[in-house]
Structure formats: structure tokens, C-alpha cells
Enzyme design. Structure first.
Site, mmCIF file in Angstrom:
data_model
loop_
_atom_site.group_PDB
_atom_site.id
_atom_site.type_symbol
_atom_site.label_atom_id
_atom_site.label_comp_id
_atom_site.label_asym_id
_atom_site.label_seq_id
_atom_site.Cartn_x
_atom_site.Cartn_y
_atom_site.Cartn_z
ATOM 1 N N GLU A 1 86.853 12.803 90.523
ATOM 2 C CA GLU A 1 86.944 12.376 89.116
ATOM 3 C C GLU A 1 85.573 12.062 88.534
ATOM 4 O O GLU A 1 84.760 11.386 89.168
ATOM 5 C CB GLU A 1 87.847 11.137 89.050
ATOM 6 C CG GLU A 1 88.850 11.201 87.953
ATOM 7 C CD GLU A 1 89.767 12.414 88.026
ATOM 8 O OE1 GLU A 1 89.475 13.403 87.313
ATOM 9 O OE2 GLU A 1 90.752 12.391 88.760
ATOM 10 N N HIS A 2 85.366 12.541 87.329
ATOM 11 C CA HIS A 2 84.114 12.306 86.593
ATOM 12 C C HIS A 2 82.887 12.815 87.364
ATOM 13 O O HIS A 2 81.839 12.166 87.354
ATOM 14 C CB HIS A 2 83.944 10.813 86.263
ATOM 15 C CG HIS A 2 84.874 10.354 85.174
ATOM 16 N ND1 HIS A 2 84.626 10.575 83.843
ATOM 17 C CD2 HIS A 2 86.070 9.714 85.236
ATOM 18 C CE1 HIS A 2 85.622 10.068 83.119
ATOM 19 N NE2 HIS A 2 86.513 9.549 83.944
ATOM 20 N N ASP B 1 88.865 21.278 83.571
ATOM 21 C CA ASP B 1 90.192 21.474 82.988
ATOM 22 C C ASP B 1 90.409 22.913 82.545
ATOM 23 O O ASP B 1 91.447 23.526 82.802
ATOM 24 C CB ASP B 1 90.376 20.534 81.782
ATOM 25 C CG ASP B 1 90.082 19.097 82.130
ATOM 26 O OD1 ASP B 1 89.979 18.784 83.322
ATOM 27 O OD2 ASP B 1 89.942 18.284 81.201
ATOM 28 N N ARG C 1 96.857 20.225 83.986
ATOM 29 C CA ARG C 1 96.490 20.132 85.412
ATOM 30 C C ARG C 1 96.573 18.696 85.909
ATOM 31 O O ARG C 1 96.562 17.745 85.125
ATOM 32 C CB ARG C 1 95.077 20.677 85.645
ATOM 33 C CG ARG C 1 93.970 19.955 84.857
ATOM 34 C CD ARG C 1 93.212 18.934 85.638
ATOM 35 N NE ARG C 1 92.330 18.158 84.792
ATOM 36 C CZ ARG C 1 92.602 16.947 84.321
ATOM 37 N NH1 ARG C 1 93.753 16.372 84.582
ATOM 38 N NH2 ARG C 1 91.732 16.293 83.559
ATOM 39 N N ASN D 1 92.886 8.436 73.910
ATOM 40 C CA ASN D 1 92.395 9.631 73.216
ATOM 41 C C ASN D 1 90.882 9.710 73.410
ATOM 42 O O ASN D 1 90.134 8.912 72.855
ATOM 43 C CB ASN D 1 92.765 9.525 71.731
ATOM 44 C CG ASN D 1 92.358 10.756 70.951
ATOM 45 O OD1 ASN D 1 91.340 11.372 71.246
ATOM 46 N ND2 ASN D 1 93.151 11.109 69.970
ATOM 47 N N LYS D 2 90.446 10.649 74.240
ATOM 48 C CA LYS D 2 89.045 10.693 74.659
ATOM 49 C C LYS D 2 88.063 11.024 73.538
ATOM 50 O O LYS D 2 86.938 10.521 73.531
ATOM 51 C CB LYS D 2 88.880 11.676 75.817
ATOM 52 C CG LYS D 2 88.990 11.062 77.192
ATOM 53 C CD LYS D 2 90.374 10.630 77.646
ATOM 54 C CE LYS D 2 91.283 11.754 78.007
ATOM 55 N NZ LYS D 2 92.572 11.347 78.568
ATOM 56 N N ASP E 1 82.577 16.545 87.560
ATOM 57 C CA ASP E 1 82.351 17.946 87.149
ATOM 58 C C ASP E 1 81.142 18.037 86.225
ATOM 59 O O ASP E 1 80.300 18.921 86.364
ATOM 60 C CB ASP E 1 83.606 18.583 86.525
ATOM 61 C CG ASP E 1 84.161 17.859 85.310
ATOM 62 O OD1 ASP E 1 83.759 16.702 85.032
ATOM 63 O OD2 ASP E 1 85.022 18.443 84.608
ATOM 64 N N SER F 1 95.288 16.708 80.844
ATOM 65 C CA SER F 1 94.516 17.717 80.132
ATOM 66 C C SER F 1 95.293 18.545 79.120
ATOM 67 O O SER F 1 95.207 19.779 79.093
ATOM 68 C CB SER F 1 93.836 18.632 81.150
ATOM 69 O OG SER F 1 92.675 19.094 80.554
HETATM 70 P P1 ADP Z 1 94.297 14.646 77.656
HETATM 71 O O1 ADP Z 1 94.037 13.760 78.823
HETATM 72 O O2 ADP Z 1 95.759 14.909 77.460
HETATM 73 O O3 ADP Z 1 93.479 15.899 77.663
HETATM 74 P P2 ADP Z 1 92.745 14.008 75.280
HETATM 75 O O4 ADP Z 1 92.516 12.686 74.639
HETATM 76 O O5 ADP Z 1 91.577 14.727 75.835
HETATM 77 O O6 ADP Z 1 93.849 13.785 76.409
HETATM 78 O O7 ADP Z 1 93.455 14.982 74.241
HETATM 79 C C1 ADP Z 1 94.643 14.607 73.567
HETATM 80 C C2 ADP Z 1 94.719 15.312 72.234
HETATM 81 O O8 ADP Z 1 95.111 16.703 72.420
HETATM 82 C C3 ADP Z 1 95.784 14.746 71.320
HETATM 83 O O9 ADP Z 1 95.304 13.622 70.595
HETATM 84 C C4 ADP Z 1 96.076 15.928 70.391
HETATM 85 O O10 ADP Z 1 95.116 16.008 69.359
HETATM 86 C C5 ADP Z 1 95.899 17.126 71.328
HETATM 87 N N1 ADP Z 1 97.216 17.564 71.830
HETATM 88 C C6 ADP Z 1 97.795 17.279 73.012
HETATM 89 N N2 ADP Z 1 99.037 17.834 73.106
HETATM 90 C C7 ADP Z 1 99.248 18.490 71.948
HETATM 91 C C8 ADP Z 1 100.335 19.263 71.394
HETATM 92 N N3 ADP Z 1 101.470 19.459 72.062
HETATM 93 N N4 ADP Z 1 100.186 19.784 70.166
HETATM 94 C C9 ADP Z 1 99.051 19.578 69.471
HETATM 95 N N5 ADP Z 1 98.000 18.878 69.915
HETATM 96 C C10 ADP Z 1 98.095 18.325 71.134
HETATM 97 P P1 NG1 Z 2 90.841 14.689 80.478
HETATM 98 O O1 NG1 Z 2 91.546 13.693 81.256
HETATM 99 O O2 NG1 Z 2 91.636 15.938 80.293
HETATM 100 O O3 NG1 Z 2 90.346 14.236 79.168
HETATM 101 C C1 NG1 Z 2 88.232 14.777 81.307
HETATM 102 C C2 NG1 Z 2 87.272 15.957 81.200
HETATM 103 C C3 NG1 Z 2 87.013 16.650 82.541
HETATM 104 C C4 NG1 Z 2 86.659 15.644 83.622
HETATM 105 C C5 NG1 Z 2 87.711 14.521 83.653
HETATM 106 C C6 NG1 Z 2 87.354 13.422 84.627
HETATM 107 C C7 NG1 Z 2 87.213 17.271 79.133
HETATM 108 C C8 NG1 Z 2 87.806 18.378 78.375
HETATM 109 N N1 NG1 Z 2 87.798 16.957 80.284
HETATM 110 O O4 NG1 Z 2 89.578 15.174 81.406
HETATM 111 O O5 NG1 Z 2 85.977 17.620 82.397
HETATM 112 O O6 NG1 Z 2 85.367 15.143 83.443
HETATM 113 O O7 NG1 Z 2 87.888 13.926 82.379
HETATM 114 O O8 NG1 Z 2 87.263 13.892 85.920
HETATM 115 O O9 NG1 Z 2 86.243 16.689 78.696
HETATM 116 MG MG MG Z 3 91.363 16.104 77.505
#
Ligand code: ADP
Ligand code: NG1
Ligand code: MG
Length: 477
Positions: free
Chosen positions: A48-49, A207, A42, A250-251, A51, A162
Site C-alpha cells: 500500500e502506498h 489501479d 481491484r 474521496n481522495k 506504487d 478503485s
Molecule cells: P476509490 O477508492 O473508489 O477509487 P476515489 O475517491 O478515488 O475512491 O474515487 C471515488 C469517485 O469516483 C467518486 O466520488 C465518483 O466521482 C467516482 N465514481 C465512483 N463510482 C462511480 C459510478 N458508479 N459512477 C460515476 N462515478 C463514480
Molecule cells: P484508491 O484507493 O483507488 O484511491 C490509491 C491510488 C493507488 C495507490 C493506492 C494506495 C490512484 C488512482 N490510486 O488508490 O495508485 O497509491 O491508493 O496503495 O491514485
Molecule cells: Mg481512486
């Protein structure tokens, strides 16, 4: 009654991505997939931040998604593979799923989704049996069928679009299908939001909600408690463009995200206590507003009256709330924020109440007639204010993302802001339709071409997007 995710028959050979995935699956496991599940990423247009503070957000699903091919067996084992070689194969017993928060590997996101569904079966049995206490221990965990999966993702990872939740939602949906169960989209979204927290980040549910509740052609206002989604008609004469600053964040592997969640939680308690509310049971900034029956403008005034801009030390928080350091650590801090020494409560609360108000203004401009005067300009201004607040008050941007937002504005966008959690990742820009080509050319030159690493990533980093559909199951026709 809320709808269930669609299950449609599809000609696999007519879809290149599905066909490639089918071939990868056959190569890996020596049998054809039984079905496919897809969950989209999405882009959040504004909100932002907030929810996890209980406030409405305004995202839309994008075309990029997590797609999985699946077969079922009675081995009680889950075999996972990925079309991207950096995500290594993993096999686990379906009876013994543990998620290691200290080591957020890709397959743990998948297993969050599987486990969420497994636990939810126990929950629904619990309700079904009219709340008999201890039913969970009595029933034990529901045994899940074994499955083999190959996962294929097109969402840039760790970039605010996401990818993590799309993976969790895809796993939750396919686990339902494998076990011949079905749940409506709202229930799936709520379970997926809850179970992604097994990975450690305390997200709010935006998300997973949009991944299930999205519909093609419309953005959604997502509201919480109870979860609901309503259509938001985007203005005519402008398109949304995503650009990735190419810094990954990487969150789950860092504490930035949870530090903000904790700061908002502490600000909630401080504001509630200052106004004589039962602060012990309040967890979210929206709850303080609801208890006080105040407007968002009044909440902003309350923040200025009660909180100070200087960071709060642990001692000051404990003294103000009348709690011990141990209580602070166990009741308010998460496992990965135990080390935090200072909390910026004033700035975080100001961002949250201000951003919540901007979401409502954005929605009401969209609700006006498409030809309303300056509609696009007013939306653009709200996006600009949102970015400034994320950058200055919430401190969830980074220099590259700020530079990219500036370049987008210089290149003809009427509004531009970071999207998703931030600290890297993507900006979303609103661009008048007749300026898109010159916008893309300018951003390409000013941000991507000059830097060899960015130039290499540009193809998947700069693209026009439009509202896509939600999670679905596909069967071969
Ligand atoms: P985002 O903003 O993309 O949600 P996050 O840090 O929350 O970032 O999550 C990213 C993590 O999701 C990656 O480190 C990986 O572990 C997992 N991930 C993302 N895309 C894939 C994929 N295509 N296949 C496997 N894992 C994935
Ligand atoms: P991303 O960018 O996908 O890690 C995160 C949170 C949302 C929201 C946004 C900021 C998760 C799974 N997602 O998104 O709930 O707080 O940041 O608006 O924790
Ligand atoms: Mg995420």
C-alpha cells in the site's frame, strides 16, 4: 507483443446487468447501444502506498466493475448519464475537454479517460514523426467523434476498491473503440494512470494496471518502470474477504493522499542528498535505492541514520536541501498541499521500504509449493504487519477501519489489513476456507448488525472475492 483488451460478442438478454443497462440507455437516448465497455475495480492484497514510490504491488481485479453502454455520432459532443441518480447528466464538446481539479465531479473521471486517449494520439503521432519538436502544437488536438454513454457502477465508491480508476479505464477503452483505434493493455494502463492525475491525485498506476492486465483466477505482481504484470498463485485452503468499514474517503476532494506523495518526495531528496547523490533529479524512494545499489534492509537502516522521527518543518526541509520556500512550493508541493506545515519523513520512508520488502516476501511465499509449511500463516502475518505499518507509520487508517480489522482477526482471519488508499473504505482478510461461514457471521454481528447505518449497507459491504478478469469490450450477439 502485449495483448489488446478482448472484444467479445455476448447475448445481452442472458446477462441481467447488461440487459438493464441496455434498457436504461434506450430510455435515455431512444436508440440501442452500439457496444459496451467494462473495467473492473481491484483489491490490493499487499503493497500500500508504494506504487508512486516505484515499488511493486500485489492486487487482483474483483467482480465489481464500471460498465458503460455507448453509441457513436458525429455531433462532436459527449453525452454522459449514469444509472445512479446522484451522478447527474453531463454534456461536453469533444473538442474542449477541461477537468476542474477543484471540483472532482464523477464525469471528470470519465473525461480524464477520454482526454488521456485524445492526448495519447498526439503523443503517438509525435513518436511516429520521429520526435519533430513542437508537433503537438502543429497537430493540435485530435478531434474525437461524438458519443452517448450511460455508465453503471457496482464498485462501492470512495472505499479503496478503485472505483475512480475503473471509471477512467472504462472511458479510455471506450474512447479508443469509438474512434476506431486500438492500443495494447500496457499502453492503455499507462495512459489511464497518467490521465487520472488530471483529477489532481498523484497516484502510482497500480489501479489502472490491474484493471487492464488482470486475468481471471490469478492475482498479479505489478512492477513499474517498465510496467509489467506476473501471475501470483494464491494459496490453497484460504479465501479473501472484503469488508467495508462504511466510512467514505474521496481522495480527489481531500489532500490526505497528495500529502503522503509529497512527504515521500521530500524524503527521497533528503536521503539522496545525505548520501551525496544528484538529489535534484530523484523523485521516488525506489530511485534512491537503485542509485545506492542497496537492499531494502539497508534502506531501512539509512532512514534510521539520516532522518529523525520528529516532524520536519518547512524551514528545516528548506535548510537541509538548500532551497527557498518558493522552490519548496513550486518544485516539491502539489497545488493542494501548499498549506502543509509539517512533514513526517522518517515514518513515511520506513513504511515504504518495509512494505516493499513485505510484497516481495508475500510473492515468494506464494511461489513456493501450495502445500509449503505454514504458507497461509506466513502470508497472514505479512498482511497484519502491513496494516500495522499503514496505521502507525503511514497514518492512512481510521478508527473504524482499525476496529474492523481487529474484528476480522478475532473472527477467524489469519491476516487482515486495509486495502487501497485508506482513511476509510475496505479491509481485505485472508480466511481459511473451512472458516468462511463462521467468519462472515461473526463480522456481521460484531461490526454491521449493531449499527443501523452499517446494517443497511452490509449487503454490498461484506463479501468473498476471487481474482476476476480485466477490462473488455462487448458487442451484442
Ligand atoms: P476509490 O477508492 O473508489 O477509487 P476515489 O475517491 O478515488 O475512491 O474515487 C471515488 C469517485 O469516483 C467518486 O466520488 C465518483 O466521482 C467516482 N465514481 C465512483 N463510482 C462511480 C459510478 N458508479 N459512477 C460515476 N462515478 C463514480
Ligand atoms: P484508491 O484507493 O483507488 O484511491 C490509491 C491510488 C493507488 C495507490 C493506492 C494506495 C490512484 C488512482 N490510486 O488508490 O495508485 O497509491 O491508493 O496503495 O491514485
Ligand atoms: Mg481512486
Amino acid at each position: 507483443m502485449a495483448a489488446h483488451p478482448p472484444k467479445t460478442k455476448i447475448l445481452i438478454s442472458a446477462n441481467k446487468r447488461l440487459q438493464n443497462l441496455k434498457e436504461a440507455f434506450e430510455k435515455k437516448y431512444g436508440e440501442p447501444p452500439l457496444f459496451y465497455a467494462r473495467a473492473p475495480g481491484r483489491v490490493n492484497l499487499i503493497g500500500e502506498h508504494i506504487d508512486y514510490c516505484g515499488y511493486a504491488v500485489l492486487p487482483m481485479a474483483i467482480e465489481q466493475s464500471i460498465l458503460a453502454a455507448v453509441t457513436v455520432n458525429d455531433s462532436k459532443k459527449i453525452y454522459l448519464a449514469n444509472t445512479e441518480p446522484k451522478y447527474k447528466d453531463f454534456t461536453v464538446s469533444s473538442e474542449d475537454i477541461e477537468i476542474d481539479k477543484d471540483n472532482p465531479q464523477w464525469y471528470y473521471y470519465f473525461l480524464c479517460g477520454v482526454k488521456g486517449i485524445q492526448v495519447s494520439h498526439v503523443d503517438s503521432a509525435y513518436y511516429f514523426l520521429c520526435g519533430v519538436k513542437g508537433i503537438q502544437e502543429h497537430l493540435g488536438k485530435v478531434t474525437l467523434s461524438g458519443m452517448k454513454c450511460v455508465v453503471d457502477g457496482t464498485i462501492p465508491a470512495s472505499s479503496g476498491l478503485s472505483s475512480s480508476s475503473a471509471l477512467v479505464c472504462c472511458a479510455a477503452l471506450l474512447t479508443m473503440e469509438v474512434n476506431h483505434k486500438s492500443l495494447n493493455k500496457v499502453a492503455l494502463a499507462e495512459i489511464s494512470a497518467k490521465c487520472e492525475r488530471y483529477i489532481g491525485t498523484e497516484g502510482g498506476g497500480m489501479d489502472q494496471s490491474i484493471s487492464f492486465l488482470a486475468e481471471e483466477g490469478t492475482a498479479k505482481l505489478i512492477e513499474f518502470h517498465p510496467l509489467r504484470a506476473s501471475d501470483v498463485r494464491l494459496p490453497e485452503g484460504a479465501v479473501f474477504v472484503i469488508s467495508n468499514c462504511c466510512v467514505e474517503m474521496n481522495k480527489a476532494a481531500t489532500s490526505h493522499f497528495n500529502i503522503r506523495v509529497v512527504e515521500c518526495r521530500i524524503a527521497t531528496k533528503m536521503l539522496a542528498k545525505a548520501r551525496g547523490l544528484e538529489w535534484g533529479r530523484l523523485l521516488k524512494l525506489s530511485q534512491v535505492q537503485a542509485e545506492l545499489e542497496a537492499s531494502l534492509e539497508e534502506m531501512l537502516r539509512l532512514v534510521a541514520e539520516v532522518l529523525h522521527p520528529e516532524p520536519y518543518s518547512r524551514e528545516e526541509v528548506c535548510k537541509a536541501l538548500g532551497i527557498t520556500t518558493e522552490q519548496l512550493c513550486t518544485d516539491l508541493l502539489s497545488p493542494n498541499t501548499q498549506h502543509v506545515a509539517q512533514f513526517k519523513l522518517y515514518q513515511r520512508a520506513r513504511h515504504v521500504y518495509g512494505e516493499a520488502a513485505r510484497v516481495l516476501r508475500f510473492k515468494s511465499v506464494c511461489d513456493e509449493a501450495p502445500s509449503a509449511p505454514n504458507g497461509v500463516q506466513r502470508l497472514g502475518d505479512l498482511m497484519k504487519q502491513s496494516h500495522a505499518s499503514c496505521r502507525d507509520l503511514y497514518e492512512c487508517s481510521c478508527p473504524e477501519l482499525d476496529q474492523l480489522v481487529e474484528i476480522c482477526l478475532q473472527s477467524g482471519a489469519v491476516g487482515s489489513r486495509l486495502t487501497g488508499a485508506g482513511w476509510g473504505g475496505c479491509a481485505v482478510s485472508m480466511v481459511p476456507t473451512d472458516k468462511v461461514e463462521s467468519f462472515l457471521k461473526s463480522v456481521r454481528e460484531l461490526y454491521y448488525t449493531a449499527d443501523p447505518r452499517r446494517a443497511q449497507l452490509e449487503k454490498h459491504s461484506l463479501f468473498v472475492t476471487k481474482p476476476g478478469g480485466g477490462a473488455a469490450i462487448f458487442l451484442e450477439d
